[in-house]
Design an enzyme around this catalytic site. Structure first.
Site, PDB file in Angstrom:
ATOM      1  N   CYS A 177       0.843  -1.215   0.000  1.00 17.00           N
ATOM      2  CA  CYS A 177       0.000   0.000   0.000  1.00 17.00           C
ATOM      3  C   CYS A 177       0.875   1.261   0.000  1.00 17.00           C
ATOM      4  CB  CYS A 177      -0.961  -0.027   1.183  1.00 17.00           C
ATOM      5  SG  CYS A 177      -0.209  -0.517   2.760  1.00 17.00           S
TER       6      CYS A 177
HETATM    7  N1  LIG Z   1      -4.448  -4.192   4.954  1.00 14.05           N
HETATM    8  C1  LIG Z   1      -3.947  -3.501   3.939  1.00 14.05           C
HETATM    9  O1  LIG Z   1      -4.233  -2.291   3.760  1.00 14.05           O
HETATM   10  C2  LIG Z   1      -3.011  -4.166   2.946  1.00 14.05           C
HETATM   11  C3  LIG Z   1      -2.598  -3.415   1.849  1.00 14.05           C
HETATM   12  C4  LIG Z   1      -1.738  -4.001   0.898  1.00 14.05           C
HETATM   13  C5  LIG Z   1      -1.317  -5.307   1.078  1.00 14.05           C
HETATM   14  N2  LIG Z   1      -1.722  -6.010   2.186  1.00 14.05           N
HETATM   15  C6  LIG Z   1      -1.244  -7.395   2.308  1.00 14.05           C
HETATM   16  O2  LIG Z   1      -2.331  -8.273   2.004  1.00 14.05           O
HETATM   17  C7  LIG Z   1      -2.217  -9.467   2.782  1.00 14.05           C
HETATM   18  C8  LIG Z   1      -3.504  -9.637   3.593  1.00 14.05           C
HETATM   19  O3  LIG Z   1      -3.629  -8.491   4.450  1.00 14.05           O
HETATM   20  P1  LIG Z   1      -4.882  -8.260   5.388  1.00 14.05           P
HETATM   21  O4  LIG Z   1      -4.717  -6.913   5.947  1.00 14.05           O
HETATM   22  O5  LIG Z   1      -6.133  -8.646   4.684  1.00 14.05           O
HETATM   23  O6  LIG Z   1      -4.565  -9.376   6.526  1.00 14.05           O
HETATM   24  P2  LIG Z   1      -5.517  -9.933   7.659  1.00 14.05           P
HETATM   25  O7  LIG Z   1      -6.651  -8.998   7.867  1.00 14.05           O
HETATM   26  O8  LIG Z   1      -4.632 -10.273   8.808  1.00 14.05           O
HETATM   27  O9  LIG Z   1      -6.086 -11.313   7.028  1.00 14.05           O
HETATM   28  C9  LIG Z   1      -5.252 -12.413   6.741  1.00 14.05           C
HETATM   29  C10 LIG Z   1      -6.095 -13.569   6.192  1.00 14.05           C
HETATM   30  O10 LIG Z   1      -5.248 -14.660   5.824  1.00 14.05           O
HETATM   31  C11 LIG Z   1      -5.721 -15.891   6.390  1.00 14.05           C
HETATM   32  N3  LIG Z   1      -4.521 -16.698   6.640  1.00 14.05           N
HETATM   33  C12 LIG Z   1      -3.512 -16.446   7.533  1.00 14.05           C
HETATM   34  N4  LIG Z   1      -2.538 -17.376   7.425  1.00 14.05           N
HETATM   35  C13 LIG Z   1      -2.935 -18.215   6.408  1.00 14.05           C
HETATM   36  C14 LIG Z   1      -2.352 -19.383   5.804  1.00 14.05           C
HETATM   37  N5  LIG Z   1      -1.172 -19.883   6.219  1.00 14.05           N
HETATM   38  N6  LIG Z   1      -3.020 -20.001   4.799  1.00 14.05           N
HETATM   39  C15 LIG Z   1      -4.241 -19.525   4.384  1.00 14.05           C
HETATM   40  N7  LIG Z   1      -4.842 -18.428   4.920  1.00 14.05           N
HETATM   41  C16 LIG Z   1      -4.189 -17.799   5.923  1.00 14.05           C
HETATM   42  C17 LIG Z   1      -6.515 -15.470   7.607  1.00 14.05           C
HETATM   43  O11 LIG Z   1      -7.602 -16.332   7.910  1.00 14.05           O
HETATM   44  P3  LIG Z   1      -7.495 -17.755   8.629  1.00 14.05           P
HETATM   45  O12 LIG Z   1      -6.417 -17.633   9.673  1.00 14.05           O
HETATM   46  O13 LIG Z   1      -8.864 -18.011   9.182  1.00 14.05           O
HETATM   47  O14 LIG Z   1      -7.149 -18.746   7.527  1.00 14.05           O
HETATM   48  C18 LIG Z   1      -7.117 -14.138   7.152  1.00 14.05           C
HETATM   49  O15 LIG Z   1      -8.310 -14.365   6.420  1.00 14.05           O
HETATM   50  C19 LIG Z   1      -0.968  -9.289   3.663  1.00 14.05           C
HETATM   51  O16 LIG Z   1       0.113  -9.939   3.061  1.00 14.05           O
HETATM   52  C20 LIG Z   1      -0.771  -7.776   3.696  1.00 14.05           C
HETATM   53  O17 LIG Z   1       0.571  -7.406   3.912  1.00 14.05           O
HETATM   54  C21 LIG Z   1      -2.568  -5.481   3.109  1.00 14.05           C
END
Ligand SMILES: NC(=O)c1ccc[n+]([C@@H]2O[C@H](COP(=O)([O-])OP(=O)(O)OC[C@H]3O[C@@H](n4cnc5c(N)ncnc54)[C@H](OP(=O)(O)O)[C@@H]3O)[C@@H](O)[C@H]2O)c1
Length: 339
Positions: free
Chosen positions: A149
């Site tokens: 981001c």
């Molecule tokens: N938030 C932002 O603004 C943003 C912006 C750009 C990029 N990102 C990137 O996008 C990704 C997701 O971010 P987020 O903010 O959505 O994270 P989040 O809210 O912490 O959600 C993570 C998700 O991944 C699942 N998960 C965790 N470990 C897993 C595994 N080993 N296998 C399968 N599923 C798994 C979790 O659910 P379960 O544990 O139930 O499986 C949960 O649904 C990250 O890499 C982050 O750096 C985020």
């Protein structure tokens, strides 16, 4: 016929945002969303705003041989690289929202992310997913590394100056983000009494987005990119404003600087040159506002995005549209917010 999409990591913030965008997409249907912790529960239990729009239950994982056209990995770094090898072998298109495939150098990844990379063989197959810079490569790719981001806001702010060679690729980057950028897991810093009604700097000189910003700066400028990057947490849920300071190499006045941006972003549907970029104006949308000022011998460049849309799930859908042959703006053609 609709293309079929799967979302791994469906309970998280970016997974929910992907579903919010895709449930109104004219050509992509979500057929599976995974969660290990909420398997069997309705998606609308985790994302109440999707009730009536996404009528699915979370699956614990994708089924082997599941008939999909595209898979979005909305998973933490380290987790994505566990899933990518099998997905690549299956031939499905993959958009990874984590940092696992963004850096082209494995050693740099391992140093900044503090873990071994288990799938270095697929790093060269990944295309960095900023469509405004790498559109043709994205169209041809099977694997897109969706940008971070902060890097999205920062790179879009500076790209015209670096592409046209009018500034040195050595920037001071002062960026501010809303709290949803950290994902859904609670932490002391993100507890409301700590982060509400205040602003704080964190990760000074150590944030993982530093090498990503420098890598793309270097690619655009054709020489080593350097960024002194300081992220801040601001008390809004969504939005990033990145302010970047660079030494000018050419003696351009304000109109000439603006013309550089208008040339580089001519015809771009999601990039807008404005006098005062503002996170509110791009919130809930895939738009990015940019601007530039000249102060003495320096350029001050600005980029504003919604971290969950242009900074994550919206840009991921923009890339998937290119990979699947849809109009690039399909499902994304909405304005930001006024007040
Ligand atoms: N938030 C932002 O603004 C943003 C912006 C750009 C990029 N990102 C990137 O996008 C990704 C997701 O971010 P987020 O903010 O959505 O994270 P989040 O809210 O912490 O959600 C993570 C998700 O991944 C699942 N998960 C965790 N470990 C897993 C595994 N080993 N296998 C399968 N599923 C798994 C979790 O659910 P379960 O544990 O139930 O499986 C949960 O649904 C990250 O890499 C982050 O750096 C985020």
């Amino acid at each position: 016929m609709s293309k079929k999409a799967g979302i791994i990591g469906g309970t998280g913030y970016t997974g929910g945002e992907l579903a919010r965008i895709l449930c109104r997409h004219p050509g992509i249907e979500i057929v599976v969303m995974t969660s290990r912790q909420q398997a069997g529960k309705p998606v609308s239990d985790a994302h109440g705003h999707l009730k009536g729009y996404v009528d699915l239950e979370f699956s614990s994982a994708l089924s082997p041989g599941e008939d999909l056209d595209v898979v979005f990995l909305a998973t933490p770094h380290g987790a994505s690289m566990q899933h990518v090898p099998a997905l690549m072998d299956s031939g499905v298109k993959v958009v990874d929202l984590s940092g696992d495939y963004r850096l082209d150098d494995v050693e740099t990844y391992e140093r900044w992310y503090g873990m071994d990379h288990s799938d270095p063989g697929n790093i060269p197959n990944a295309v960095y997913g900023i469509p405004e810079l790498y559109r043709d490569d994205i169209r041809r790719s099977q694997l897109v590394a969706n940008p971070g981001c902060y890097p999205t806001a920062t790179i879009l702010a500076m790209a015209p100056l670096l592409k046209e060679g009018v500034a040195d690729p050595d920037a001071i980057v002062d960026a501010k983000s809303g709290t949803s950028g950290a994902g859904m897991s609670p932490s002391p810093r993100l507890h409301h009494p700590r982060c509400g009604e205040t602003i704080l700097a964190y990760g000074v000189g150590t944030h993982r987005h530093t090498p990503e910003i420098e890598m793309v700066m270097g690619r655009l400028a054709g020489s080593e990119g350097k960024a002194l990057f300081t992220p801040h947490l601001m008390p809004v849920v969504r939005g990033i404003l990145s302010t970047c300071y660079l030494e000018l190499k050419e003696d351009l006045d304000a109109d000439e600087l603006r013309a550089v941006y208008e040339r580089v972003y001519a015809g771009e549907r999601f990039i807008h040159y404005v006098d005062e970029p503002c996170v509110r104006a791009v919130a809930m949308s895939n738009h990015c506002q940019v601007s530039v000022r000249r102060v003495g011998g320096r350029a001050v460049a600005f980029g504003a995005i919604d971290n969950l849309v242009k900074g994550a799930s919206g840009q991921a859908v923009q890339c998937a549209n290119l990979m699947l042959g849809f109009d690039e703006a399909a499902g994304l053609d909405v304005p930001g917010m006024g007040v």
